[in-house]
Write a protein that holds these residues in place. Structure first.
Motif, short mmCIF file in Angstrom:
data_model
loop_
_atom_site.label_atom_id
_atom_site.label_comp_id
_atom_site.label_asym_id
_atom_site.label_seq_id
_atom_site.Cartn_x
_atom_site.Cartn_y
_atom_site.Cartn_z
N GLY A 76 36.91 44.95 41.76
CA GLY A 76 37.18 46.31 42.19
C GLY A 76 38.64 46.69 42.02
O GLY A 76 38.97 47.80 41.60
N ALA A 77 39.53 45.76 42.35
CA ALA A 77 40.96 46.01 42.20
C ALA A 77 41.34 46.20 40.74
O ALA A 77 42.14 47.08 40.39
N LEU A 78 40.76 45.37 39.87
CA LEU A 78 41.08 45.49 38.45
C LEU A 78 40.54 46.80 37.87
O LEU A 78 41.17 47.43 37.01
N LYS A 79 39.41 47.25 38.36
CA LYS A 79 38.88 48.56 37.93
C LYS A 79 39.80 49.68 38.39
O LYS A 79 40.01 50.65 37.65
N ARG A 80 40.33 49.58 39.61
CA ARG A 80 41.25 50.62 40.09
C ARG A 80 42.49 50.67 39.21
O ARG A 80 43.01 51.75 38.92
N TYR A 81 42.99 49.51 38.82
CA TYR A 81 44.14 49.48 37.92
C TYR A 81 43.78 50.04 36.55
O TYR A 81 44.48 50.91 36.01
N LYS A 82 42.68 49.58 36.00
CA LYS A 82 42.30 49.93 34.64
C LYS A 82 41.98 51.42 34.49
O LYS A 82 42.37 52.05 33.50
N HIS A 84 42.51 53.93 36.95
CA HIS A 84 43.32 54.88 37.73
C HIS A 84 44.82 54.65 37.58
O HIS A 84 45.61 55.38 38.18
N GLY A 85 45.20 53.63 36.81
CA GLY A 85 46.61 53.44 36.48
C GLY A 85 47.51 53.14 37.65
O GLY A 85 48.68 53.55 37.67
N ASN A 86 47.01 52.43 38.66
CA ASN A 86 47.82 52.08 39.82
C ASN A 86 48.90 51.08 39.40
O ASN A 86 48.63 49.93 39.10
N THR A 87 50.16 51.54 39.38
CA THR A 87 51.24 50.69 38.87
C THR A 87 51.51 49.48 39.76
O THR A 87 51.93 48.45 39.28
N ALA A 88 51.26 49.63 41.07
CA ALA A 88 51.45 48.49 41.96
C ALA A 88 50.46 47.37 41.61
O ALA A 88 50.82 46.19 41.61
N LEU A 89 49.23 47.74 41.29
CA LEU A 89 48.25 46.74 40.89
C LEU A 89 48.62 46.11 39.56
O LEU A 89 48.40 44.92 39.35
N CYS A 90 49.20 46.91 38.66
CA CYS A 90 49.67 46.33 37.38
C CYS A 90 50.70 45.25 37.66
O CYS A 90 50.66 44.18 37.05
N LYS A 91 51.61 45.52 38.56
CA LYS A 91 52.64 44.55 38.90
C LYS A 91 52.03 43.26 39.44
O LYS A 91 52.43 42.16 39.06
N TRP A 92 51.02 43.39 40.29
CA TRP A 92 50.42 42.20 40.90
C TRP A 92 49.63 41.40 39.88
O TRP A 92 49.80 40.18 39.76
N PHE A 93 48.74 42.06 39.13
CA PHE A 93 47.95 41.35 38.13
C PHE A 93 48.85 40.70 37.07
O PHE A 93 48.59 39.58 36.62
N ARG A 126 42.54 57.80 29.64
CA ARG A 126 43.19 57.04 30.72
C ARG A 126 44.66 57.38 30.86
O ARG A 126 45.24 57.24 31.94
N GLY A 127 45.28 57.75 29.75
CA GLY A 127 46.71 58.08 29.79
C GLY A 127 47.61 56.88 29.62
O GLY A 127 48.83 57.02 29.58
N PHE A 128 47.04 55.69 29.51
CA PHE A 128 47.84 54.48 29.31
C PHE A 128 46.92 53.36 28.84
O PHE A 128 45.70 53.46 28.95
N ASN A 129 47.53 52.31 28.31
CA ASN A 129 46.79 51.12 27.90
C ASN A 129 47.09 50.02 28.92
O ASN A 129 48.23 49.55 29.03
N GLN A 130 46.08 49.61 29.67
CA GLN A 130 46.28 48.64 30.74
C GLN A 130 46.76 47.29 30.23
O GLN A 130 47.56 46.61 30.89
N SER A 131 46.34 46.90 29.03
CA SER A 131 46.76 45.62 28.47
C SER A 131 48.22 45.69 28.01
O SER A 131 48.98 44.72 28.16
N ARG A 132 48.62 46.81 27.45
CA ARG A 132 50.01 47.00 27.03
C ARG A 132 50.94 46.98 28.25
O ARG A 132 51.99 46.33 28.23
N ALA A 133 50.54 47.69 29.31
CA ALA A 133 51.37 47.73 30.51
C ALA A 133 51.54 46.33 31.10
O ALA A 133 52.64 45.94 31.51
#
Length: 244
Positions: A76-82, A84-93, A126-133
């Motif tokens: 669920g957390a990874l879906k929220r990041y992927k 919804h672009g939650n930058t805090a989750l990007c930092k954690w993952f 999405r407005g961003f690439n989750q793997s690139r971020a």
């Protein structure tokens, strides 16, 4: 402490009051000023339920790994990041993946990181690439350069809606290396978000080898528990366990 630093800290403190940090897994509000992203109740669950301790295999790659399991609250957390672009989750993952990769640096000896690209329609949606971020965060953490090496041919439908056999068929010749990508003789780490069948990552590995990469390694933020273990992996749980 300089004036700029003091002002920045004040702004961050005020922003946290307005938008409190929440636990990555249960979304419980964390104490103001806390540097943790996992609450005390979820920390044991992270270690016991969501750490990947199985080997990871991607066809064509020299080696592969993933620090986490894509299941339950972590999925669920990874879906929220992927989505919804939650930058805090990007930092954690990304911190989990960076800790995992750090355990392989001596063996893999990477020259650079790259990432699985998104198609144009998906990127605009999405407005961003989750793997690139994630790759950029990992690169900063470990002092490794990140290069945009791959493009993606148009493809109808989502991989998540396909069977394993359909994924493998749809992923054939999906990626291509940019003409200007300078990968000849380089040891490249490919960053992706989720490893399911491995078909998408395998085709990206093919494209990177066609561009001249001497070695290609795959690092994903998480893998689905349904994947069968294969040999060719070092356990990354010890390196990433402390990053909660």
């Amino acid at each position: 402490m300089g004036l700029f630093t003091a002002m920045r800290n004040t702004v961050e403190w005020m922003m946290q009051l307005l938008h409190p940090h929440r636990c990555v897994l249960c979304r419980k509000t964390l104490p103001t000023g806390s540097g943790a992203m996992i609450c005390p109740d979820c920390a044991p669950r992270l270690r016991q339920e969501y750490r990947n301790t199985k080997p990871v295999f991607v066809p064509g790659a020299d080696s592969a790994d993933a620090p986490l399991l894509y299941t339950g609250a972590l999925a669920g957390a990874l879906k929220r990041y992927k989505f919804h672009g939650n930058t805090a989750l990007c930092k954690w993952f990304s911190a989990q993946a960076a800790a995992c990769l750090s355990g392989h640096l001596a063996e893999w000896q990477p020259d650079c990181l790259t990432y699985v690209p998104l198609g144009t329609v998906r990127w605009w949606g999405r407005g961003f690439n989750q793997s690139r971020a994630a790759a950029r965060q990992i690169g900063r953490a470990l002092g490794l350069p990140v290069c945009a090496a791959l493009g993606k041919h148009p493809r109808a439908g989502k991989q998540s809606h396909r069977s394993a056999e359909q994924r493998q068929q749809a992923a054939k010749n999906l990626f291509f290396a940019f003409p200007g990508a300078s990968l000849h003789g380089k040891r490249v780490v490919l960053v992706d978000d989720i490893l399911t069948s491995g078909a998408t990552a395998a085709d990206a590995v093919r494209a990177l080898r066609a561009a001249g990469a001497s070695h290609v390694f795959v690092l994903t933020l998480a893998r689905t528990p349904s994947r069968q273990p294969f040999q060719g992996r070092k356990d990354c749980a010890a390196q990433s366990q402390s990053n909660h």
